[in-house]
Design a protein around this motif. Sequence first.
Motif: not given
Length: 299
Positions: A201-207, A209-214
Motif C-alpha cells: 500500500v502506497w500512502t500519500f499525504r497532503k495537508n 488529506q490521506i490517500e492510499e493506493v493498493v
Amino acid sequence: MDRYTLFQVFRQVAEQGSFAAAGRQLGLSAPTISKSVAELEAHLGVRLIHRTTRRMSLTEEGKIYLEHLVRGLDALIEAEEMIFNAKASPHGVLKVSAPMTTTLIYLSEAIPDFLSAYPDLKLEMHLDDRRVDLVQEGFDLAIRGYGQLDDSRLVARKLTVMPLVLCATPNFFEIHGTPQTPMELRDLEHIRFPYGHQADVWTFRKNEQIEEVVVKARYSVTSSLAVRDALRAGFGVSLIPRPYVQQDLQTGILQEVLQDWSTTEVTQYAIYPSRQHLAPKIRVFIDFLVEQFKKMDNL
C-alpha cells in the motif's frame, strides 16, 4: 587475599629465591609475602616452601605446583594481552549484512580505504535486502531501514533518512498520462519492492488529506537496483528512495510526479546486538558508516 595474588606471590618467591626480593618486586612487605604463602599452603593443605632463618627452598610439592602454576599464569597473561590488544586494534572477521543498492551508492568506493586503515581486519559484506536475524545467523552488524526494533537485544544507530520519490520515465507518462492525484495511480503499472515499508500500500499525504493506493504489480523484485532498471525501461511507476534515482531525475531519464504529496521516508540504521563490550571491529565500522553516510548526504 585473592587467589590470583597468592599465585603471583608464590611464583615471585620461588623465582626470586627470597621473601624480601619477592616483596620488592610486587611492592609488598616481607610479612605480607610470608602470610600470603602460608595462606596458599593452608588452602592446598601441603607445605610448598622449606623455610629457615638463612635460606628457603621448594618442597617436592612446591616444585610440581610451581611448574603447573607458571604455565597457567602465562596462559592467563597471554589471554589478557590478546583482549587488550583487541580493544586497541580492531582485528578478526567482521560479518555485515547490508542492502545492495545502499552499499553501492554510499559505501563501496570507500570500503577499500577503510580496510587499508585496519590491516588486521577482514570484512564479509553480505548484500541482501532481507532482514537477517543477527544473533541466529552470526552477523556482527546489519544496515537496514527499520521503523522500530522488534528485538530488545538489538541496538540501532541512525545513519540517514531517505525520502521516497514516485517516478517513471517521461515517455511512460506521455503514453499513460501524468497522474495528478494518487488515485490516478490505480490504473498504471506498478513495480513492487517487497521489503519496503509500503510494499503493498502506497500512502500519500497532503495537508489533512490521506490517500492510499493498493499496489497491484506484475513485477515484484527484491532489489532496489532492479526496480530502478525497470523504471528506466519504462515498464511502470514506483516509489523508490530518492538517492537511488537522484542522477536519473537530474538528467531527465526519470520524472518525478505528485511532488505536492508527501509519503513515507526510509531511515537507515546500523543494527548491532549490544552496546556492552562492543568489539573494536564493530565500533570502528559504525564510526566509518556514520561519517560516510554524512559525507554522501552532503554531496
